[in-house]
Motif scaffolding. Structure first.
Motif, PDB file in Angstrom:
ATOM      1  N   TYR A 224       0.954  -1.768  -0.322  1.00 40.70           N
ATOM      2  CA  TYR A 224       0.290   0.123   0.247  1.00 40.70           C
ATOM      3  C   TYR A 224       1.179   1.269  -0.071  1.00 40.70           C
ATOM      4  O   TYR A 224       1.991   1.390   1.002  1.00 40.70           O
ATOM      5  CB  TYR A 224      -0.816  -0.166   0.938  1.00 40.70           C
ATOM      6  CG  TYR A 224      -2.305  -1.022   1.139  1.00 40.70           C
ATOM      7  CD1 TYR A 224      -3.712  -1.168   0.826  1.00 40.70           C
ATOM      8  CD2 TYR A 224      -1.610  -2.373   1.931  1.00 40.70           C
ATOM      9  CE1 TYR A 224      -4.310  -2.194   1.035  1.00 40.70           C
ATOM     10  CE2 TYR A 224      -2.339  -3.133   1.795  1.00 40.70           C
ATOM     11  CZ  TYR A 224      -3.921  -3.248   1.662  1.00 40.70           C
ATOM     12  OH  TYR A 224      -4.833  -4.240   1.349  1.00 40.70           O
TER      13      TYR A 224
ATOM     14  N   LEU B 150      -1.533   7.887   0.154  1.00 43.03           N
ATOM     15  CA  LEU B 150      -2.886   8.279  -0.903  1.00 43.03           C
ATOM     16  C   LEU B 150      -3.457   9.376  -0.285  1.00 43.03           C
ATOM     17  O   LEU B 150      -2.304  10.470  -1.098  1.00 43.03           O
ATOM     18  CB  LEU B 150      -4.197   7.692  -1.064  1.00 43.03           C
ATOM     19  CG  LEU B 150      -4.938   8.008  -1.587  1.00 43.03           C
ATOM     20  CD1 LEU B 150      -4.780   8.036  -3.409  1.00 43.03           C
ATOM     21  CD2 LEU B 150      -6.419   7.498  -1.322  1.00 43.03           C
TER      22      LEU B 150
ATOM     23  N   GLU C 277     -11.687  -0.687   2.582  1.00 40.27           N
ATOM     24  CA  GLU C 277     -12.151  -0.452   1.382  1.00 40.27           C
ATOM     25  C   GLU C 277     -12.239  -0.507  -0.164  1.00 40.27           C
ATOM     26  O   GLU C 277     -11.320  -0.506  -0.578  1.00 40.27           O
ATOM     27  CB  GLU C 277     -13.360   0.942   1.005  1.00 40.27           C
ATOM     28  CG  GLU C 277     -13.346   2.221   2.541  1.00 40.27           C
ATOM     29  CD  GLU C 277     -13.456   3.270   2.296  1.00 40.27           C
ATOM     30  OE1 GLU C 277     -13.799   3.757   1.672  1.00 40.27           O
ATOM     31  OE2 GLU C 277     -13.018   4.134   2.935  1.00 40.27           O
ATOM     32  N   GLN C 278     -13.399  -1.781  -0.295  1.00 39.15           N
ATOM     33  CA  GLN C 278     -13.012  -1.598  -1.810  1.00 39.15           C
ATOM     34  C   GLN C 278     -11.838  -2.833  -1.794  1.00 39.15           C
ATOM     35  O   GLN C 278     -11.619  -3.001  -3.115  1.00 39.15           O
ATOM     36  CB  GLN C 278     -13.167  -0.792  -3.133  1.00 39.15           C
ATOM     37  CG  GLN C 278     -14.265   0.536  -2.304  1.00 39.15           C
ATOM     38  CD  GLN C 278     -13.774   1.227  -3.309  1.00 39.15           C
ATOM     39  OE1 GLN C 278     -13.865   1.689  -4.641  1.00 39.15           O
ATOM     40  NE2 GLN C 278     -15.181   2.714  -3.081  1.00 39.15           N
TER      41      GLN C 278
ATOM     42  N   ALA D  82      -9.007  -1.925  -1.585  1.00 39.12           N
ATOM     43  CA  ALA D  82      -8.278  -1.774  -2.067  1.00 39.12           C
ATOM     44  C   ALA D  82      -7.289  -0.120  -1.130  1.00 39.12           C
ATOM     45  O   ALA D  82      -6.777   0.351  -1.868  1.00 39.12           O
ATOM     46  CB  ALA D  82      -8.316  -1.103  -3.581  1.00 39.12           C
ATOM     47  N   ILE D  83      -8.254   0.874  -0.450  1.00 40.71           N
ATOM     48  CA  ILE D  83      -8.082   1.658   0.290  1.00 40.71           C
ATOM     49  C   ILE D  83      -7.792   1.452   1.832  1.00 40.71           C
ATOM     50  O   ILE D  83      -8.848   1.464   2.343  1.00 40.71           O
ATOM     51  CB  ILE D  83      -9.406   2.981  -0.131  1.00 40.71           C
ATOM     52  CG1 ILE D  83      -9.038   2.584  -1.610  1.00 40.71           C
ATOM     53  CG2 ILE D  83      -9.133   3.717   0.920  1.00 40.71           C
ATOM     54  CD1 ILE D  83     -10.332   4.286  -1.591  1.00 40.71           C
TER      55      ILE D  83
ATOM     56  N   THR E  70      -7.009   2.454   5.500  1.00 39.56           N
ATOM     57  CA  THR E  70      -7.902   3.841   5.973  1.00 39.56           C
ATOM     58  C   THR E  70      -7.137   3.775   7.662  1.00 39.56           C
ATOM     59  O   THR E  70      -7.845   3.112   8.043  1.00 39.56           O
ATOM     60  CB  THR E  70      -9.110   4.479   6.383  1.00 39.56           C
ATOM     61  OG1 THR E  70      -9.547   4.578   4.517  1.00 39.56           O
ATOM     62  CG2 THR E  70      -8.608   5.387   7.083  1.00 39.56           C
TER      63      THR E  70
ATOM     64  N   ARG F  21      -5.059   7.772   4.807  1.00 38.25           N
ATOM     65  CA  ARG F  21      -4.915   6.823   2.938  1.00 38.25           C
ATOM     66  C   ARG F  21      -4.253   6.340   2.950  1.00 38.25           C
ATOM     67  O   ARG F  21      -3.104   7.082   1.645  1.00 38.25           O
ATOM     68  CB  ARG F  21      -6.419   7.170   2.817  1.00 38.25           C
ATOM     69  CG  ARG F  21      -7.542   7.880   3.414  1.00 38.25           C
ATOM     70  CD  ARG F  21      -8.727   7.974   2.683  1.00 38.25           C
ATOM     71  NE  ARG F  21      -8.959   8.716   0.400  1.00 38.25           N
ATOM     72  CZ  ARG F  21      -9.901   8.554   0.125  1.00 38.25           C
ATOM     73  NH1 ARG F  21     -10.472   7.766   0.229  1.00 38.25           N
ATOM     74  NH2 ARG F  21      -9.208   9.517  -0.840  1.00 38.25           N
TER      75      ARG F  21
ATOM     76  N   LEU G 242      -3.554   3.392  -0.977  1.00 39.47           N
ATOM     77  CA  LEU G 242      -3.937   2.588  -1.990  1.00 39.47           C
ATOM     78  C   LEU G 242      -3.146   1.946  -2.116  1.00 39.47           C
ATOM     79  O   LEU G 242      -1.886   1.374  -2.590  1.00 39.47           O
ATOM     80  CB  LEU G 242      -3.753   3.243  -2.998  1.00 39.47           C
ATOM     81  CG  LEU G 242      -4.736   3.437  -4.677  1.00 39.47           C
ATOM     82  CD1 LEU G 242      -6.019   2.801  -4.133  1.00 39.47           C
ATOM     83  CD2 LEU G 242      -4.595   3.928  -5.544  1.00 39.47           C
ATOM     84  N   LYS G 243      -4.161   0.281  -2.113  1.00 36.95           N
ATOM     85  CA  LYS G 243      -2.956  -0.278  -2.433  1.00 36.95           C
ATOM     86  C   LYS G 243      -2.491  -0.764  -4.475  1.00 36.95           C
ATOM     87  O   LYS G 243      -2.879  -0.647  -5.026  1.00 36.95           O
ATOM     88  CB  LYS G 243      -4.375  -2.035  -2.550  1.00 36.95           C
ATOM     89  CG  LYS G 243      -3.392  -3.493  -3.493  1.00 36.95           C
ATOM     90  CD  LYS G 243      -4.420  -4.735  -3.227  1.00 36.95           C
ATOM     91  CE  LYS G 243      -4.209  -5.267  -1.757  1.00 36.95           C
ATOM     92  NZ  LYS G 243      -5.659  -6.318  -1.445  1.00 36.95           N
TER      93      LYS G 243
END
Length: 321
Positions: free
Chosen positions: A212, A215, A297-298, A300-301, A303, A314, A316-317
């Motif tokens: 990750y 972000l 979340e999803q 991918a994110i 937090t 945050r 991001l993968k």
């Protein structure tokens, strides 16, 4: 002389400064006996022992006094504090405080102090010994404000040994603590490398695991400062949780952080999907656990939330190439 007895005391441990642990021991009276001090933590880089004590009897005699006390560092190394009168009953009669570092019966360093210490019965003196993993030993002390006595290198890491305090005669100890430091990198280093992280994540089918990258953030700089734009990996801890592994991106205290160090931990919250209890190690290696949490979340994110510090970060993968 009475037989030597050994006391192991109950301990009160408190954090001192970043990377330091200080352990206080209660007041005690030693009579021809010793007290075993806490062992140095694994991977310690620095240690300090401070003792404040007063001998109940300390007669003025020619040469060295028959009563004394010492900090024993282990492996035969010990620092003694003893009254000494080289000119007893003469016109230049002067009582000194003799501080000596021994290895066995061999003298490594010695200083006779005419000022700073109080070489009398029932007078409290402080003796401080500081040592590091490179074999450096520094000794200080005094009856009021401690002053440097001597510093030497013995070419041996004594932080693997078991320290103690010993008295010959009766010694009242009013203050006694042990302090140790661990470098952040040694304290938090894991077996993960960039290479085995990549191989592990490549073969993983766990949607939480991955690399990750930073972000964005929502942060009040009056409450907290961002330690860096981190690149991290999230990998299973072999149980129900996940370790957060540092890869790159530190800005604050950058030199202390290297790939493979533990940056935090995620533990799933039961009954709540993709919600986690968070453990986080800040830029100085301090552990944070209270009132912080994380979520994904999803798939991918990632937090991280620090509400008391008015900060949300945050990540991001990142797809592996």
């Amino acid at each position: 002389m009475r037989g030597l007895s050994v006391f192991v005391l109950s301990l009160l441990t408190a954090l001192a400064v970043s990377g330091s642990r200080r352990t206080y021991l209660p007041e005690i009276n030693l009579c021809d006996s010793s007290v075993v001090l806490p062992s140095w933590p694994v991977k310690s880089t620095r240690g300090l022992i401070e003792v404040r004590g007063a001998l109940k009897k300390d007669r003025d005699v020619a040469g060295e006094s028959s009563t004394w006390w010492e900090i024993n560092l282990g492996a035969g190394y010990r620092v003694t504090l003893r009254s000494y009168n080289p000119s007893f009953a003469s016109l230049v009669d002067e009582r000194l405080s003799r501080v000596t570092l021994y290895r066995g019966d061999s003298i490594i360093a010695r200083t006779d102090m005419s000022k700073g210490f109080a070489p009398q019965a029932n007078a409290f003196n402080t003796l401080i010994v500081e040592l590091d993993s490179l074999g450096n030993i520094a000794v200080a002390g005094g009856t009021r404000i401690p002053e440097a006595v001597f510093a030497v290198n013995v070419s041996r890491n004594l932080l693997h040994e078991s320290p103690s305090v010993k008295s010959c005669g009766c010694l009242d100890i009013s203050n006694l603590f042990v302090e140790s430091d661990q470098s952040i990198s040694r304290k938090l280093m894991t077996d993960w490398t960039e290479e085995n992280l990549r191989e592990h994540i490549k073969s993983s089918r766990n949607p939480v695991e991955g690399v990750y990258e930073y972000l964005d953030r929502n942060n009040d700089p009056h409450y907290a400062r961002l330690g860096g734009r981190y690149l991290i990996a999230v990998v299973s801890d072999g149980s129900s949780g996940y370790d957060i592994i540092y890869i790159d991106g530190a800005r604050t205290n950058e030199s202390s952080w290297t790939t493979g160090m533990l940056k935090g931990h995620l533990e799933p919250v039961k009954m709540l999907v993709d919600q986690f209890y968070l453990v986080w190690y800040d830029a100085l290696g301090e552990k944070m656990t209270e009132d912080i949490d994380a979520s994904i979340e999803q798939n991918a994110i990632l937090t991280f939330r620090f509400p008391l510090y008015k900060t949300v970060i945050r990540f991001l993968k990142r797809p592996l190439k």
